[in-house]
Design a protein around this motif. Sequence first.
Motif, PDB file in Angstrom:
ATOM      1  N   ASP A   1     -28.136 -13.275 -23.119  1.00 30.93           N
ATOM      2  CA  ASP A   1     -28.355 -13.032 -21.694  1.00 30.93           C
ATOM      3  C   ASP A   1     -29.709 -12.367 -21.458  1.00 30.93           C
ATOM      4  O   ASP A   1     -30.294 -12.522 -20.392  1.00 30.93           O
ATOM      5  N   HIS A   2     -30.234 -11.641 -22.452  1.00 32.16           N
ATOM      6  CA  HIS A   2     -31.584 -11.065 -22.376  1.00 32.16           C
ATOM      7  C   HIS A   2     -32.323 -11.470 -23.649  1.00 32.16           C
ATOM      8  O   HIS A   2     -31.963 -11.051 -24.750  1.00 32.16           O
ATOM      9  N   LEU A   3     -33.371 -12.265 -23.524  1.00 31.92           N
ATOM     10  CA  LEU A   3     -33.993 -12.930 -24.665  1.00 31.92           C
ATOM     11  C   LEU A   3     -34.461 -11.962 -25.743  1.00 31.92           C
ATOM     12  O   LEU A   3     -34.077 -12.102 -26.906  1.00 31.92           O
ATOM     13  N   PHE A   4     -35.312 -10.984 -25.401  1.00 28.38           N
ATOM     14  CA  PHE A   4     -35.879 -10.125 -26.426  1.00 28.38           C
ATOM     15  C   PHE A   4     -34.827  -9.246 -27.096  1.00 28.38           C
ATOM     16  O   PHE A   4     -34.880  -9.009 -28.298  1.00 28.38           O
ATOM     17  N   VAL A   5     -33.869  -8.764 -26.307  1.00 33.94           N
ATOM     18  CA  VAL A   5     -32.796  -7.968 -26.908  1.00 33.94           C
ATOM     19  C   VAL A   5     -31.977  -8.835 -27.852  1.00 33.94           C
ATOM     20  O   VAL A   5     -31.586  -8.406 -28.941  1.00 33.94           O
ATOM     21  N   TYR A   6     -31.721 -10.080 -27.455  1.00 35.00           N
ATOM     22  CA  TYR A   6     -30.977 -11.001 -28.312  1.00 35.00           C
ATOM     23  C   TYR A   6     -31.737 -11.266 -29.606  1.00 35.00           C
ATOM     24  O   TYR A   6     -31.158 -11.236 -30.701  1.00 35.00           O
ATOM     25  N   LEU A   7     -33.054 -11.509 -29.501  1.00 34.60           N
ATOM     26  CA  LEU A   7     -33.854 -11.773 -30.703  1.00 34.60           C
ATOM     27  C   LEU A   7     -33.858 -10.564 -31.631  1.00 34.60           C
ATOM     28  O   LEU A   7     -33.731 -10.705 -32.851  1.00 34.60           O
ATOM     29  N   ALA A   8     -34.018  -9.378 -31.062  1.00 35.21           N
ATOM     30  CA  ALA A   8     -33.984  -8.170 -31.889  1.00 35.21           C
ATOM     31  C   ALA A   8     -32.623  -8.008 -32.547  1.00 35.21           C
ATOM     32  O   ALA A   8     -32.523  -7.634 -33.725  1.00 35.21           O
ATOM     33  N   SER A   9     -31.552  -8.306 -31.814  1.00 30.63           N
ATOM     34  CA  SER A   9     -30.202  -8.205 -32.373  1.00 30.63           C
ATOM     35  C   SER A   9     -30.017  -9.173 -33.537  1.00 30.63           C
ATOM     36  O   SER A   9     -29.391  -8.837 -34.542  1.00 30.63           O
ATOM     37  N   VAL A  10     -30.560 -10.393 -33.398  1.00 30.94           N
ATOM     38  CA  VAL A  10     -30.470 -11.377 -34.480  1.00 30.94           C
ATOM     39  C   VAL A  10     -31.154 -10.855 -35.732  1.00 30.94           C
ATOM     40  O   VAL A  10     -30.619 -10.938 -36.848  1.00 30.94           O
ATOM     41  N   LEU A  11     -32.349 -10.291 -35.571  1.00 32.77           N
ATOM     42  CA  LEU A  11     -33.085  -9.789 -36.729  1.00 32.77           C
ATOM     43  C   LEU A  11     -32.332  -8.653 -37.404  1.00 32.77           C
ATOM     44  O   LEU A  11     -32.173  -8.640 -38.631  1.00 32.77           O
ATOM     45  N   TYR A  12     -31.847  -7.701 -36.619  1.00 32.37           N
ATOM     46  CA  TYR A  12     -31.103  -6.588 -37.210  1.00 32.37           C
ATOM     47  C   TYR A  12     -29.808  -7.068 -37.854  1.00 32.37           C
ATOM     48  O   TYR A  12     -29.369  -6.521 -38.870  1.00 32.37           O
ATOM     49  N   SER A  13     -29.195  -8.072 -37.276  1.00 27.69           N
ATOM     50  CA  SER A  13     -27.942  -8.561 -37.860  1.00 27.69           C
ATOM     51  C   SER A  13     -28.184  -9.233 -39.206  1.00 27.69           C
ATOM     52  O   SER A  13     -27.365  -9.119 -40.126  1.00 27.69           O
ATOM     53  N   VAL A  14     -29.310  -9.938 -39.351  1.00 27.14           N
ATOM     54  CA  VAL A  14     -29.638 -10.551 -40.640  1.00 27.14           C
ATOM     55  C   VAL A  14     -29.847  -9.465 -41.693  1.00 27.14           C
ATOM     56  O   VAL A  14     -29.333  -9.556 -42.814  1.00 27.14           O
ATOM     57  N   GLU A  15     -30.580  -8.414 -41.344  1.00 26.60           N
ATOM     58  CA  GLU A  15     -30.795  -7.327 -42.290  1.00 26.60           C
ATOM     59  C   GLU A  15     -29.496  -6.585 -42.575  1.00 26.60           C
ATOM     60  O   GLU A  15     -29.277  -6.092 -43.691  1.00 26.60           O
ATOM     61  N   ALA A  16     -28.626  -6.490 -41.566  1.00 25.75           N
ATOM     62  CA  ALA A  16     -27.343  -5.822 -41.764  1.00 25.75           C
ATOM     63  C   ALA A  16     -26.488  -6.570 -42.779  1.00 25.75           C
ATOM     64  O   ALA A  16     -25.813  -5.953 -43.617  1.00 25.75           O
ATOM     65  N   VAL A  17     -26.511  -7.903 -42.727  1.00 19.72           N
ATOM     66  CA  VAL A  17     -25.754  -8.702 -43.695  1.00 19.72           C
ATOM     67  C   VAL A  17     -26.264  -8.431 -45.107  1.00 19.72           C
ATOM     68  O   VAL A  17     -25.478  -8.318 -46.054  1.00 19.72           O
ATOM     69  N   ARG A  18     -27.575  -8.313 -45.259  1.00 20.76           N
ATOM     70  CA  ARG A  18     -28.144  -8.000 -46.574  1.00 20.76           C
ATOM     71  C   ARG A  18     -27.661  -6.635 -47.082  1.00 20.76           C
ATOM     72  O   ARG A  18     -27.543  -6.417 -48.278  1.00 20.76           O
ATOM     73  N   MET A  19     -27.377  -5.712 -46.163  1.00 22.66           N
ATOM     74  CA  MET A  19     -26.893  -4.383 -46.526  1.00 22.66           C
ATOM     75  C   MET A  19     -25.411  -4.377 -46.880  1.00 22.66           C
ATOM     76  O   MET A  19     -24.914  -3.405 -47.451  1.00 22.66           O
ATOM     77  N   GLY A  20     -24.694  -5.432 -46.525  1.00 21.50           N
ATOM     78  CA  GLY A  20     -23.259  -5.468 -46.787  1.00 21.50           C
ATOM     79  C   GLY A  20     -22.401  -5.297 -45.553  1.00 21.50           C
ATOM     80  O   GLY A  20     -21.170  -5.218 -45.645  1.00 21.50           O
ATOM     81  N   ILE A  21     -23.033  -5.228 -44.380  1.00 20.46           N
ATOM     82  CA  ILE A  21     -22.282  -5.142 -43.125  1.00 20.46           C
ATOM     83  C   ILE A  21     -21.803  -6.544 -42.745  1.00 20.46           C
ATOM     84  O   ILE A  21     -22.534  -7.518 -42.890  1.00 20.46           O
TER      85      ILE A  21
END
Length: 481
Positions: A368-388
């Motif tokens: 619904d908000h492009l830049f917030v969504y893009l930032a969320s995608v990036l953090y979620s990818v790094e979170a998966v690498r951490m084991g989240i």
Amino acid sequence: MFIEAEHFIWLSTFFITLEVLGMIAAIHALFTVRTSQGAVAWAVSLVFMPVLTLIPYLIFGRNKFSAYIKARRQVDMEMHSVTQSTNWRSWIKEVVKDNPDQRYASIQAFYQLTGMPLLANNKINLLINGHETFSALFAALRKAEKVVLMEFFIVNDDRLGRELQHELIQCAKRGVSVYFLYDRVGSIRLPKRYVNELKNAGVNVASFSTRASFINRFQWNFRCHRKITIIDGAVAFVGGLNVGVEYLGEKPPLSPWRDTHIELQGAIVTCLQETFAEDWYWANRTLPELLFQTHFPDEGVACISIPSGPADDQETCALFFIEALNSATKRIWITSPYFVPDEAVWSALRLAVLRGVDVRILLPSRKDHLFVYLASVLYSVEAVRMGIKIFNYTEGFVHQKVVLVDDDVAAIGSANLDNRSFRLNFEVMVLTISESFNKEVEDMLIKDFAASTEKTLEDAHKYPYYYRFGLGIARLLGPIL
């Protein structure tokens, strides 16, 4: 040639001036932005991208815009001074939860932050999605006898908004004192006609704005993001839903809309009244009519209200998430439409995983908000690498704000997992300590996880180069989103 040279001179002057202004704004950001991450994000973007970021900084970036924090604190002190003559908290000693269990001891941090006590024997009803929420809310409004207190971030003049307007007008016609507070920026599309019809019917209406001046009024920071309704001092509604048909799942492409509210009875309602009174007093410099209950349920759920905002002495909302993560021993499940953690929350997430805690975060798969969504995608990818474990909801847009800790703690309210909720908006979460209610929330989230796809490490390689570049820019701007 002369015209081209003249245009070149004007363009050069324009861009040099813009760069100088960007550098001045960057220096200002370094000294005034509340966090180091936010200061660096603004400073770097202002120096290297002044064309894109100078105007947004003037609108969004000035955390101490017109000494707002000082002004809000002063007004809150004035309000509490006015209420000294009332029996504001004469009931507290009778309903404070007294338990030596370590879980309750950790709640003392929230009491120190907010001044709100942990209260026993509250009744709580989990409301899943918009139809359940507004059906229950409208039913309660029709039973209102004395006072209705209501605040929303977004109110739209559509079918749901007009139905709410009708119910409030009917309350006023019955002699009920109605106080209706909306955020001026969140409800920027709300026409004056809608407000005037409420006022003409006898409804007390106020808008939450930063300050009285025209420019400050539309300051994007310091928004009242809370959604609170209190009826006759006895029943309260809190959660993530605003007023509009999209929250009923009737507005593509984000429909169906997944959200959560709660209905409360008991002493906790009076604490929520106090939060509403602070917001109303700021907007109107008068106190709303308040009703204090003297009889409470004999049994129920232990609750504590956690209001937070930019005028707090401490960063209450961010500390709430950090404490929830640090206290988890078995699991912590979080749902939020946005995932842009700061360094402290990011570290707490990492430590929880290292302790062996089952950390899950449920996010939208639609934006619904492009830049917030893009930032969320990036953090979620790094979170998966951490084991989240990251889940993307696929059956619509997920907007709920829910935190589930171990087997007995749950929190539901308006706060997102991002910097705007941590430091820039007024939010409220209601934390409960109850194994039975925890199980209700668990069952709800299990269904949400089943309607989602879990992100994997392979997903990180699926994004094209230009998309990954956008993700990088979004991360740079993350602390200010």
